[in-house]
Design an enzyme around this catalytic site. Structure first.
Site, PDB file in Angstrom:
ATOM      1  CD  GLU A 117      -2.876  -1.014   2.431  1.00 46.55           C
ATOM      2  OE1 GLU A 117      -2.684  -0.110   3.282  1.00 46.55           O
ATOM      3  OE2 GLU A 117      -3.754  -1.884   2.553  1.00 46.55           O
ATOM      4  CD  GLN A 148      -9.161   1.216 -21.375  1.00 39.34           C
ATOM      5  OE1 GLN A 148     -10.174   0.809 -20.827  1.00 39.34           O
ATOM      6  NE2 GLN A 148      -7.947   0.882 -20.972  1.00 39.34           N
ATOM      7  CE  LYS A 192      -3.643   4.197 -36.946  1.00 40.24           C
ATOM      8  NZ  LYS A 192      -2.502   4.345 -36.066  1.00 40.24           N
TER       9      LYS A 192
END
Length: 315
Positions: free
Chosen positions: A43, A101, A196
């Protein structure tokens, strides 16, 4: 620079301490005293060892590899500064991870760029300073101010100094045309575009080439180089279609997987990148030239601190 060190403070995690040190040196502001370590179970531990109450704080932390560790460091540092009563916290994220994303490209996939924006805001950031986001629309994912810088002037200045004969700037895809056009205008070159498609992530297939590259020096520009498949495949296609030589440049040298091996084996003469992401020694090959964005980020930090226009940097 005449800056009140008591009110402007710079902190950094472990993602890119060298860039943070360069920014601090440019501003004449020492890095804040903060320890970012790990507990025995992995952590993240953050301890601020100086007073930040009422300060204008800038946290410099790109979310590059290891992405999740660096992102968590950023979030926990922001939380610690918020609880220590910093007046304003600006997350300086030279490279914004998860930016690819940013939309649903198929059913049942996340929009991770939006999730990360929510996390940064919830942690307590008051504004964000970033560079060459993979998609400009990511600025709209935040409900706090976002200052979006570009490294195009830095890259253009370098290539202008090389005096390359008959240059043509090539965008590796339609989405990068705006960036490529800005770069081409700055160096006085024409523009070409590679058409592309991506049948799978990190896989590119070139369909068409728009523009004249015959017997010219091609400069491919992109926001980042990840596996280097697109850049190397594009360079080979340009040479097969008549280009004399090929250079490549980008802002963010992600360089994951076998990127270095691909670049070494490729016909690209030189790859020019920025230091938004640190280059470890094993990636520092002769073919790669790294330019510093510290002065640009430093100027932006001063302007934010003094409530001046950041866009004036590019006028």
């Amino acid at each position: 620079m005449d800056i009140d060190n008591g009110k402007l403070k710079i902190f950094t995690g472990n993602a890119n301490t060298k860039l943070a040190e360069e920014i601090g040196a440019y501003l004449g502001v020492p890095l804040g005293d903060m320890k970012v370590g790990r507990f025995a179970d992995g952590e993240i531990s953050v301890v601020i060892d100086e007073n930040v109450r009422g300060a204008d704080v800038f946290v410099i932390q790109p979310t590059c590899m290891p992405v999740n560790d660096n992102l968590m460091e950023l979030l926990i540092m922001i939380d610690a500064l918020k609880r220590a009563s910093a007046r304003r916290i600006t997350a300086v994220i030279p490279y914004y991870g998860y930016a690819r994303q940013e939309r649903k490209t198929r059913a049942r996939v996340p929009i991770s760029a939006k999730l990360v924006a929510n996390l940064i805001t919830t942690a307590g950031a008051n504004r964000v300073l970033s560079m060459d986001l993979h998609a400009g629309a990511i600025q709209g994912f935040f409900d706090i101010p976002v200052d979006h810088l570009t490294a195009v002037p830095i890259l253009a200045e370098y290539f202008k100094g090389k005096n390359i004969p008959d240059p043509v700037v090539v965008s590796p895809d339609v989405g990068g045309v705006t960036r490529a056009r800005d770069f081409a205008d700055r160096i006085g070159a024409e523009l070409a575009i590679i058409d592309k498609r991506r049948p799978a992530p990190n896989v590119a297939e070139i369909m068409n080439l728009i523009g004249d590259i015959e017997d010219r020096s091609a400069i491919i520009i992109d926001d980042l180089i990840d596996t280097a498949g697109t850049i190397c495949f594009g360079a080979q296609a340009l040479l097969e279609r008549g280009a004399r030589e090929v250079y490549a440049c980008c802002t963010h040298p992600v360089l994951s997987s076998s990127a270095i091996e691909r670049l070494v084996a490729s016909p690209i003469k030189e790859v020019v990148v920025c230091n938004t992401i640190p280059l470890p020694p094993e990636k520092g090959i002769d073919k790669i030239k790294q330019l510093s964005v510290a002065p640009l980020l430093g100027e932006a930090i001063v302007r934010i601190h003094e409530d001046l226009s950041v866009s004036m940097l590019f006028d």
